[in-house]
Motif scaffolding. Structure first.
Motif, PDB file in Angstrom:
ATOM      1  N   ARG A 172      -5.142  -6.349  17.852  1.00 55.32           N
ATOM      2  CA  ARG A 172      -4.961  -5.042  18.466  1.00 55.32           C
ATOM      3  C   ARG A 172      -6.051  -4.073  18.033  1.00 55.32           C
ATOM      4  NH1 ARG A 172      -1.562  -1.243  15.157  1.00 55.32           N
ATOM      5  NH2 ARG A 172      -1.262  -2.622  13.404  1.00 55.32           N
ATOM      6  N   TRP A 285      -8.177   3.498  -0.055  1.00 56.51           N
ATOM      7  CA  TRP A 285      -7.467   3.430  -1.339  1.00 56.51           C
ATOM      8  C   TRP A 285      -8.432   3.702  -2.481  1.00 56.51           C
ATOM      9  CZ3 TRP A 285      -2.927   3.614   0.527  1.00 56.51           C
ATOM     10  CH2 TRP A 285      -2.516   2.802   1.571  1.00 56.51           C
ATOM     11  N   LYS A 534       4.588  -9.776   0.092  1.00 55.53           N
ATOM     12  CA  LYS A 534       4.061  -8.430  -0.144  1.00 55.53           C
ATOM     13  C   LYS A 534       4.515  -7.805  -1.468  1.00 55.53           C
ATOM     14  CE  LYS A 534       3.235  -7.446   4.679  1.00 55.53           C
ATOM     15  NZ  LYS A 534       3.176  -6.465   5.745  1.00 55.53           N
TER      16      LYS A 534
HETATM   17  N1  COA Z   1      -5.292   0.531  10.431  1.00 52.25           N
HETATM   18  C1  COA Z   1      -4.223   0.389  11.231  1.00 52.25           C
HETATM   19  N2  COA Z   1      -3.178  -0.406  10.955  1.00 52.25           N
HETATM   20  C2  COA Z   1      -3.224  -1.084   9.795  1.00 52.25           C
HETATM   21  C3  COA Z   1      -4.306  -0.985   8.897  1.00 52.25           C
HETATM   22  C4  COA Z   1      -5.370  -0.126   9.258  1.00 52.25           C
HETATM   23  N3  COA Z   1      -6.429   0.042   8.473  1.00 52.25           N
HETATM   24  N4  COA Z   1      -4.063  -1.782   7.835  1.00 52.25           N
HETATM   25  C5  COA Z   1      -2.884  -2.367   8.042  1.00 52.25           C
HETATM   26  N5  COA Z   1      -2.377  -1.953   9.226  1.00 52.25           N
HETATM   27  C6  COA Z   1      -1.134  -2.368   9.853  1.00 52.25           C
HETATM   28  C7  COA Z   1      -1.108  -3.864  10.049  1.00 52.25           C
HETATM   29  O1  COA Z   1      -1.727  -4.231  11.283  1.00 52.25           O
HETATM   30  C8  COA Z   1       0.380  -4.142  10.078  1.00 52.25           C
HETATM   31  O2  COA Z   1       0.855  -3.755  11.351  1.00 52.25           O
HETATM   32  P1  COA Z   1       2.004  -4.579  12.125  1.00 52.25           P
HETATM   33  O3  COA Z   1       3.291  -4.068  11.551  1.00 52.25           O
HETATM   34  O4  COA Z   1       1.808  -4.185  13.535  1.00 52.25           O
HETATM   35  O5  COA Z   1       1.779  -6.030  11.868  1.00 52.25           O
HETATM   36  C9  COA Z   1       0.951  -3.121   9.089  1.00 52.25           C
HETATM   37  O6  COA Z   1      -0.052  -2.093   8.983  1.00 52.25           O
HETATM   38  C10 COA Z   1       1.206  -3.671   7.708  1.00 52.25           C
HETATM   39  O7  COA Z   1      -0.042  -4.076   7.150  1.00 52.25           O
HETATM   40  P2  COA Z   1      -0.184  -4.990   5.862  1.00 52.25           P
HETATM   41  O8  COA Z   1       0.848  -4.583   4.875  1.00 52.25           O
HETATM   42  O9  COA Z   1      -1.590  -4.982   5.418  1.00 52.25           O
HETATM   43  O10 COA Z   1       0.281  -6.389   6.373  1.00 52.25           O
HETATM   44  P3  COA Z   1      -0.463  -7.482   7.207  1.00 52.25           P
HETATM   45  O11 COA Z   1       0.634  -8.377   7.657  1.00 52.25           O
HETATM   46  O12 COA Z   1      -1.379  -6.935   8.217  1.00 52.25           O
HETATM   47  O13 COA Z   1      -1.333  -8.263   6.109  1.00 52.25           O
HETATM   48  C11 COA Z   1      -1.854  -9.026   3.901  1.00 52.25           C
HETATM   49  C12 COA Z   1      -0.755  -8.800   4.933  1.00 52.25           C
HETATM   50  C13 COA Z   1      -1.242  -9.524   2.622  1.00 52.25           C
HETATM   51  C14 COA Z   1      -2.806 -10.062   4.455  1.00 52.25           C
HETATM   52  C15 COA Z   1      -2.584  -7.696   3.670  1.00 52.25           C
HETATM   53  O14 COA Z   1      -1.664  -6.732   3.261  1.00 52.25           O
HETATM   54  C16 COA Z   1      -3.709  -7.749   2.673  1.00 52.25           C
HETATM   55  O15 COA Z   1      -4.775  -8.273   2.873  1.00 52.25           O
HETATM   56  N6  COA Z   1      -3.518  -7.127   1.526  1.00 52.25           N
HETATM   57  C17 COA Z   1      -4.587  -7.060   0.552  1.00 52.25           C
HETATM   58  C18 COA Z   1      -4.218  -5.999  -0.388  1.00 52.25           C
HETATM   59  C19 COA Z   1      -5.047  -4.793  -0.353  1.00 52.25           C
HETATM   60  O16 COA Z   1      -6.012  -4.666   0.340  1.00 52.25           O
HETATM   61  N7  COA Z   1      -4.603  -3.853  -1.188  1.00 52.25           N
HETATM   62  C20 COA Z   1      -5.254  -2.584  -1.344  1.00 52.25           C
HETATM   63  C21 COA Z   1      -5.236  -2.146  -2.772  1.00 52.25           C
HETATM   64  S1  COA Z   1      -6.235  -3.197  -3.812  1.00 52.25           S
END
Ligand code: COA
Ligand code: AMP
Length: 633
Positions: A172, A285, A534
């Motif tokens: 998306r 972050w 998560k």
């Molecule tokens: N812009 C818009 N939407 C975003 C976004 C952004 N920058 N980042 C995340 N989202 C959305 C995702 O698309 C997801 O939407 P959905 O409910 O439609 O699927 C929702 O927010 C939750 O995101 P997230 O918690 O990141 O889950 P995910 O299923 O997309 O990915 C991981 C899971 C584990 C792969 C991911 O969280 C990840 O890579 N985490 C790494 C940790 C990290 O970067 N931590 C930061 C501090 S070090």
């Protein structure tokens, strides 16, 4: 070589002298003569008479010292199928030009600039351009919704918003214009204008009089030079979740940030100028601020900016591909990213396709690292896996196994020992020190080292009451845990209503506010429950208004949408149940700890203070309908 113990002791014996010595490693227009000024403690004042510029330390200094042709920033974006590299000279040229664009837009020293951008080089350019002219950047993570942007606009009144036409999530396109337009509408403070980078995936519809196109503005801009700034001036504001719906605007100063982050690159991460450093996080972050942008650039490293996920872009080998292709020496990410990879490729089959010989160490932070994940990463990567603990407020690790000072044994479940500068202690509610191994509140004895927050934006009273009042003379981290007899710190849980979802810090209070705004909701509670991937997930329990006869499925669907629209998709709020009553103490406090234990199917005892124990039966059934509170096997 000094040992960790010697270095640590020196940092506590005479903090001012210790950090003044380290301050010599960075470039000052006017070197400071003074370390810390404690006269206004807990307001943190380091290097007060020094003059410095963070952008100069990130870019100009390296170009002047012969690193102009070295890659400074590699943008690797599987979601847009693109890659690009900017050398230090190229990045400096772009930053100086964009600083000129900001100047021409009326931005001056001290003005706030909001950056709401995806993981593209233009975000780094905008951020460093602010630092160059003394403007204060405040970056908002792309996964937050319009209302969260509006709250931040009202809190720090930015003059301009720098944005892009879209972010790209797997499957998306996230259009930014509707979000920014809605935020500008919702906010009481008016923002003068937007500067917009158009990406090929979607166009931002330019509104005359409000928007400027990035490329057009850059084409006619005059480069702007670095301005020498007082060390104590704000470099940035970064909002983070607190216990209430209104986020805390954490303020970082310039001198402290430059000195501390440059020092961490060699002492914690053991990387040298020219090394490739990759923080797989997001610029929204603190990890992104400190280790995608500032730290690696202060050290003259090549930083990797990755616009993708650990899995699905295109597969669970994505991280290994990036390490091989860019010869990454240090990778820093959150444990959840490794849990995601492990889930898809438990035996690490994909690793066999890549050469990871450049990798020296993996660093994990953002949430508690479960020993299984640490072990898996160690087995598969065959490099030290270093869990380290830190917070937006501190900007870098409070506890770590400082590889550049002395590699200590790695103990799974502990982010190791206090980093030099941090006198970490564990206290009970009477502010007495806990014996080794016993849990209490984790605090840091003042003064905090340089680079940690100097205030909350426009909220000095909240700064003092939220962090320094409960334990006078200490910084209250908001985390609970213990220190063992060898000085290893174990961080177990938050002491407040903050939860950690996929390494993202979120406020249950903010989610409760969003739920309470629904017309059918009389009362609600949100808590964080354990999740295999998560770490934690938010779960909502709501009581409906008397007489509400609407189907519960309709209401819960609306509630999920409401949290997504008001906080953003990042809240990952998908579990909510309607209940008749919430378990409370006789004084009316919701028993969240008990609720969490029931949801997590862990042992719990009936609280002596509960008003009506029968409520828990009903709650357990409701939690079971969400797949939680499993019956004992
Ligand atoms: N812009 C818009 N939407 C975003 C976004 C952004 N920058 N980042 C995340 N989202 C959305 C995702 O698309 C997801 O939407 P959905 O409910 O439609 O699927 C929702 O927010 C939750 O995101 P997230 O918690 O990141 O889950 P995910 O299923 O997309 O990915 C991981 C899971 C584990 C792969 C991911 O969280 C990840 O890579 N985490 C790494 C940790 C990290 O970067 N931590 C930061 C501090 S070090
Ligand atoms: P943030 O401010 O978003 O960086 O979140 C900080 C919070 O994340 C801390 O207060 C901890 O609760 C948690 N956290 C970060 N790193 C770790 C870690 N290594 N171990 C345990 N908890 C962590």
């Amino acid at each position: 070589m000094t040992t960790y113990q010697e270095e640590f002791q020196r940092s506590l014996d005479d903090p001012a002298a210790y950090w003044l010595e380290r301050a010599k490693d960075v470039h000052w227009s006017t070197p400071p003569s003074q370390g810390i000024d404690s006269s206004r403690s807990p307001l943190n004042t380091w290097f007060a008479d020094g003059e410095i510029n963070a952008c100069y330390n990130a870019l100009d200094v390296h170009v002047e010292n012969g690193r102009g042709d070295q890659p400074a920033l590699i943008h690797d974006s599987p979601v847009s199928s693109s890659q690009s590299t900017l050398s230090y000279r190229e990045l400096l040229d772009q930053v100086a030009l964009f600083a000129g664009v900001l100047k021409a837009s009326g931005i001056d020293r001290g003005d706030r600039v909001m950056v709401y951008m995806p993981m593209i080089p233009q975000a780094v350019i905008a951020i460093l351009a602010c630092a160059r002219i003394g403007a204060v950047h405040t970056v908002v993570f792309g996964g937050f919704a319009a209302k969260e942007l509006a709250i931040r606009i009202d809190d720090c009144s930015p003059k301009v918003i720098v944005s892009a036409s879209c972010g790209i999530e797997p499957g998306r396109i996230v259009e930014y214009e509707p979000l920014v337009a809605e935020a500008m509408q919702l906010a009481s403070n008016k923002v003068d204008s937007c500067i917009v980078f158009q990406r090929s995936q979607c166009q931002w519809p330019i509104v005359e009089g409000r928007d400027q196109d990035w490329d057009t503005s850059m084409a006619s801009a005059t480069p702007s030079d670095c301005v020498p700034l007082r060390s104590t001036e704000p470099l940035y504001i970064l909002y983070t979740s607190g216990t209430t719906g209104s986020p805390k605007g954490v303020v970082k100063d310039i001198g402290g940030t430059v000195v501390s982050l440059k020092w961490t690159m060699s002492s914690i991460y053991n990387v040298k100028p020219g090394d490739v450093y990759w923080a797989a996080s997001d610029i929204g972050w603190v990890v992104g601020h400190s280790y995608i942008i500032y730290g690696p650039l202060f050290q003259g490293c090549t930083t990797v900016m990755y616009e993708g996920k650990p899995v699905g872009t295109p597969d669970a080998g994505a991280f290994w591909r990036v390490i091989e292709q860019h010869k990454v020496k240090v990778l820093f990410t959150a444990p959840t990213a490794f849990r995601a990879i492990k889930r898809v490729d438990p035996n690490g089959e994909m690793l066999k396709d890549y050469d990871l010989s450049s990798l020296q160490a993996l660093y994990l932070a953002g949430e508690r690292c479960d020993p299984d994940t640490l072990q898996w990463a160690q087995d598969k990567l065959k490099v030290p896996v270093i869990d380290h603990w830190w917070q937006t407020e501190t900007g870098y690790a409070i506890c770590a196994n400082c590889q550049g000072i002395e590699a200590l044994p790695i103990i799974a479940g502990s982010p190791s020992v206090a980093v030099p500068g941090y006198d970490v202690q564990v206290l009970n509610s009477e502010a007495e020190r806990m014996p080794a191994g016993e849990i209490g509140s984790i605090v840091v004895k003042l003064p905090l080292p340089p680079g940690t927050f100097i205030n909350l934006w426009g909220a000095e009273d909240r700064f003092k009451s939220a962090y320094f009042e409960r334990f006078p003379g200490y910084y209250e981290t908001g985390d609970a845990g213990f220190i063992d007899e060898n000085g290893y710190v174990f961080v177990m849980a938050r002491t407040d209503d903050v939860i950690n979802v996929a390494g993202h810090r979120l406020s249950t209070g903010a989610m409760e506010e969003a739920l309470s705004n629904h017309p059918d909701v009389a009362e609600c509670a949100v808590m964080g429950v354990h999740d295999e991937l998560k770490g934690q997930l938010p779960v909502g329990l709501v009581i409906l208004n008397d007489g509400c006869t609407r189907p519960h499925e309709d209401i819960t669907a609306e509630l999920i949408k409401q949290v997504r629209n008001s906080i953003g998709p990042v809240a990952a709020f998908k579990l909510v149940a309607v209940v008749d009553k919430l378990p409370k103490t006789r004084s009316g406090k919701i028993l969240r700890g008990t609720l969490r234990s029931i949801a997590d199917s862990t042992d719990w005892k009936m609280p002596a203070t509960i008003e009506d124990p029968t409520v828990l039966e009903d709650i357990t059934q409701s939690l079971r309908s969400l797949g939680l509170a499993r019956e004992p096997a």
